[in-house]
Design a protein around this motif. Structure first.
Motif, PDB file in Angstrom:
ATOM      1  N   PRO A  44       0.740  -1.443  -0.318  1.00  0.00           N
ATOM      2  CA  PRO A  44      -0.344  -0.279   0.173  1.00  0.00           C
ATOM      3  C   PRO A  44       0.998   1.458  -0.166  1.00  0.00           C
ATOM      4  CG  PRO A  44       0.322  -0.741   2.060  1.00  0.00           C
ATOM      5  CD  PRO A  44       0.353  -1.347   1.244  1.00  0.00           C
ATOM      6  N   TYR A  45       1.833   1.165  -0.734  1.00  0.00           N
ATOM      7  CA  TYR A  45       2.266   3.041  -1.164  1.00  0.00           C
ATOM      8  C   TYR A  45       1.587   3.950  -1.377  1.00  0.00           C
ATOM      9  CZ  TYR A  45       6.695   0.425  -3.052  1.00  0.00           C
ATOM     10  OH  TYR A  45       7.805  -0.601  -3.100  1.00  0.00           O
ATOM     11  N   SER A  46       0.100   4.042  -0.872  1.00  0.00           N
ATOM     12  CA  SER A  46      -0.321   4.966  -1.440  1.00  0.00           C
ATOM     13  C   SER A  46      -1.219   5.671  -0.035  1.00  0.00           C
ATOM     14  CB  SER A  46      -1.377   5.291  -2.963  1.00  0.00           C
ATOM     15  OG  SER A  46      -0.636   4.579  -3.892  1.00  0.00           O
ATOM     16  N   PHE A  47      -1.568   4.420   0.505  1.00  0.00           N
ATOM     17  CA  PHE A  47      -2.217   4.653   2.093  1.00  0.00           C
ATOM     18  C   PHE A  47      -1.160   4.175   3.113  1.00  0.00           C
ATOM     19  CE2 PHE A  47      -4.337   3.026  -1.682  1.00  0.00           C
ATOM     20  CZ  PHE A  47      -5.036   3.463  -1.924  1.00  0.00           C
ATOM     21  N   CYS A  48       0.541   4.869   2.885  1.00  0.00           N
ATOM     22  CA  CYS A  48       1.441   4.895   3.662  1.00  0.00           C
ATOM     23  C   CYS A  48       1.961   6.506   4.993  1.00  0.00           C
ATOM     24  CB  CYS A  48       2.279   4.282   3.681  1.00  0.00           C
ATOM     25  SG  CYS A  48       1.439   2.730   3.802  1.00  0.00           S
ATOM     26  N   ALA A  49       1.228   7.565   4.370  1.00  0.00           N
ATOM     27  CA  ALA A  49       1.909   8.971   4.981  1.00  0.00           C
ATOM     28  C   ALA A  49       1.343   8.583   6.030  1.00  0.00           C
ATOM     29  CB  ALA A  49       0.898   9.986   4.274  1.00  0.00           C
ATOM     30  N   LEU A  50       2.597   9.571   6.490  1.00  0.00           N
ATOM     31  CA  LEU A  50       3.103   9.665   8.011  1.00  0.00           C
ATOM     32  C   LEU A  50       2.057  11.215   8.753  1.00  0.00           C
ATOM     33  CD1 LEU A  50       6.444   8.728   8.727  1.00  0.00           C
ATOM     34  CD2 LEU A  50       4.228   7.442   9.685  1.00  0.00           C
ATOM     35  N   LYS A  51       2.210  11.876   7.803  1.00  0.00           N
ATOM     36  CA  LYS A  51       1.135  13.217   7.695  1.00  0.00           C
ATOM     37  C   LYS A  51       0.036  12.926   7.029  1.00  0.00           C
ATOM     38  CE  LYS A  51       4.005  16.394   8.419  1.00  0.00           C
ATOM     39  NZ  LYS A  51       4.664  17.799   8.512  1.00  0.00           N
ATOM     40  N   SER A  52      -1.132  13.794   7.119  1.00  0.00           N
ATOM     41  CA  SER A  52      -2.989  13.248   6.427  1.00  0.00           C
ATOM     42  C   SER A  52      -2.686  14.345   5.189  1.00  0.00           C
ATOM     43  CB  SER A  52      -4.109  13.449   6.977  1.00  0.00           C
ATOM     44  OG  SER A  52      -3.499  15.088   7.462  1.00  0.00           O
ATOM     45  N   ASP A  53      -1.734  15.085   5.081  1.00  0.00           N
ATOM     46  CA  ASP A  53      -1.908  15.970   3.495  1.00  0.00           C
ATOM     47  C   ASP A  53      -0.545  15.503   2.635  1.00  0.00           C
ATOM     48  OD1 ASP A  53       0.619  18.730   5.414  1.00  0.00           O
ATOM     49  OD2 ASP A  53       0.352  16.374   5.093  1.00  0.00           O
ATOM     50  N   GLY A  54       0.356  14.252   2.531  1.00  0.00           N
ATOM     51  CA  GLY A  54       1.006  13.832   2.176  1.00  0.00           C
ATOM     52  C   GLY A  54       1.665  12.553   1.508  1.00  0.00           C
ATOM     53  N   GLY A  55       2.590  11.632   0.792  1.00  0.00           N
ATOM     54  CA  GLY A  55       3.309  10.940   1.190  1.00  0.00           C
ATOM     55  C   GLY A  55       2.074   9.585   0.551  1.00  0.00           C
ATOM     56  N   LYS A  56       2.314   9.875  -1.066  1.00  0.00           N
ATOM     57  CA  LYS A  56       1.067   8.711  -1.753  1.00  0.00           C
ATOM     58  C   LYS A  56       2.493   7.823  -1.986  1.00  0.00           C
ATOM     59  CE  LYS A  56      -2.531  11.597  -2.551  1.00  0.00           C
ATOM     60  NZ  LYS A  56      -3.169  12.111  -3.917  1.00  0.00           N
ATOM     61  N   HIS A  57       3.584   7.723  -1.315  1.00  0.00           N
ATOM     62  CA  HIS A  57       4.657   6.838  -2.460  1.00  0.00           C
ATOM     63  C   HIS A  57       5.296   6.476  -1.801  1.00  0.00           C
ATOM     64  CE1 HIS A  57       3.886   8.841  -6.890  1.00  0.00           C
ATOM     65  NE2 HIS A  57       3.898  10.388  -5.866  1.00  0.00           N
ATOM     66  N   GLY A  58       4.911   5.877  -0.491  1.00  0.00           N
ATOM     67  CA  GLY A  58       5.619   5.192   1.142  1.00  0.00           C
ATOM     68  C   GLY A  58       5.610   6.197   1.747  1.00  0.00           C
ATOM     69  N   MET A  59       5.834   5.653   3.367  1.00  0.00           N
ATOM     70  CA  MET A  59       5.948   6.415   4.268  1.00  0.00           C
ATOM     71  C   MET A  59       7.847   6.723   4.496  1.00  0.00           C
ATOM     72  SD  MET A  59       6.856   4.119   8.021  1.00  0.00           S
ATOM     73  CE  MET A  59       8.484   4.356   7.557  1.00  0.00           C
ATOM     74  N   ASN A  60       7.565   8.248   4.351  1.00  0.00           N
ATOM     75  CA  ASN A  60       8.688   9.322   4.543  1.00  0.00           C
ATOM     76  C   ASN A  60       8.855   9.340   5.434  1.00  0.00           C
ATOM     77  OD1 ASN A  60       9.685  10.525   4.085  1.00  0.00           O
ATOM     78  ND2 ASN A  60       9.582  12.404   2.734  1.00  0.00           N
ATOM     79  N   LEU A  61       9.803   8.636   6.218  1.00  0.00           N
ATOM     80  CA  LEU A  61      10.546   9.233   7.686  1.00  0.00           C
ATOM     81  C   LEU A  61      10.515  10.523   8.139  1.00  0.00           C
ATOM     82  CD1 LEU A  61      12.257   6.583   8.412  1.00  0.00           C
ATOM     83  CD2 LEU A  61      10.112   6.592   9.812  1.00  0.00           C
ATOM     84  N   ALA A  62      10.934  11.713   6.378  1.00  0.00           N
ATOM     85  CA  ALA A  62      11.465  12.981   7.297  1.00  0.00           C
ATOM     86  C   ALA A  62      10.056  13.787   7.208  1.00  0.00           C
ATOM     87  CB  ALA A  62      12.133  12.955   5.595  1.00  0.00           C
ATOM     88  N   ASP A  63       8.738  13.391   6.832  1.00  0.00           N
ATOM     89  CA  ASP A  63       7.437  13.706   6.718  1.00  0.00           C
ATOM     90  C   ASP A  63       7.039  14.578   8.260  1.00  0.00           C
ATOM     91  OD1 ASP A  63       6.927  13.141   4.386  1.00  0.00           O
ATOM     92  OD2 ASP A  63       5.440  11.894   5.197  1.00  0.00           O
TER      93      ASP A  63
END
Length: 249
Positions: free
Chosen positions: A230-249
């Protein structure tokens, strides 16, 4: 060397890393234990450039994790740390959010639908307004050219509305099985549509049947891709992260 992060899985339900699994730059994939979780990583050179092969290798590891029976939270490609400890610290510093992501996607997978008008549809709508051979020296030629451009834009809009209508019919047919939806930007002026659905593994057969019952006719084509992590559903913020979890979010 640096530690390249592929994905995070639930520790208790995680299958073993397949023997001989390699990732970016052919590096062996190994596990880093965390509280209630486990991260799949590799040791890679610090100066490895971004490449198509690298992205494919990263995704292959994530898909291998999906095949264990658990659903991994994929990391966005290119997240590397000085060493294992730095990777652990980055994950544990956001432990609650990461664990919530991992827990939330268990039993679920991503399905992606690509919708595009057929060549027949494109030509039918654009043919009446194809640019004419304009005599730039003739009176009124500038106005005539602008009118042609406006007509072309209107025709493209008509195709876009038809694409939207098909997307709505697909959404209605699959709503029973879709937990969440993400609509992707195509990055092109063409009337294309890319939609990702979060679907339970147990509903995949019914989901595919529901999509198969939607008739795009001869004017549209749609392609169903998945199941995937689920690359498109792994944001750590609700306003981004459609390409995998980004620990910099």
């Amino acid at each position: 060397m640096s530690t390249h992060l592929y994905c995070v899985l639930p520790d208790a339900a995680t299958g073993e890393i397949p023997p001989g699994l390699s990732g970016v730059e052919g590096a062996r994939v190994r596990a880093i234990p965390l509280d209630h979780l486990v991260a799949w990583v590799s040791d890679v050179p610090r100066d490895v450039p971004v490449s198509v092969d690298g992205v494919r290798a990263h995704d292959a590891v994530v898909e291998a994790a999906l095949e264990t029976g658990s659903t991994p939270v994929p990391a966005r490609f290119g997240q590397r740390f000085d060493d294992d400890l730095a990777c652990q610290l980055a994950l544990t510093s956001r432990a609650a959010s990461v664990e919530s992501l991992v827990t939330g996607v268990q039993g679920l997978v991503e399905m992606t639908i690509l919708i595009a008008p057929s060549t027949k549809r494109m030509l039918r709508d654009l043919e009446p307004v194809l640019p004419e051979m304009v005599d730039t020296g003739a009176p009124g030629s500038g106005r005539k050219y602008l009118e042609t451009l406006r007509a072309r834009e209107a025709a493209t809009g008509t195709i876009g509305l038809a694409t939207e209508e098909l997307a709505d019919r697909i959404a209605g047919a699959t709503s029973e099985f879709v937990r969440r939806t993400t609509v992707h930007k195509t990055g092109t002026p063409l009337p294309l549509r890319t939609i990702s659905h979060l679907v339970a593994r147990e509903d995949l057969e019914d989901y595919r049947e529901a999509i198969g019952a939607v008739d795009g006719g001869s004017e549209f084509r749609f392609l169903v891709i998945g199941p995937r992590a689920p690359y498109s559903f792994c944001a750590l913020k609700s306003d981004g992260g459609k390409h995998g979890m980004n620990l910099a979010d």
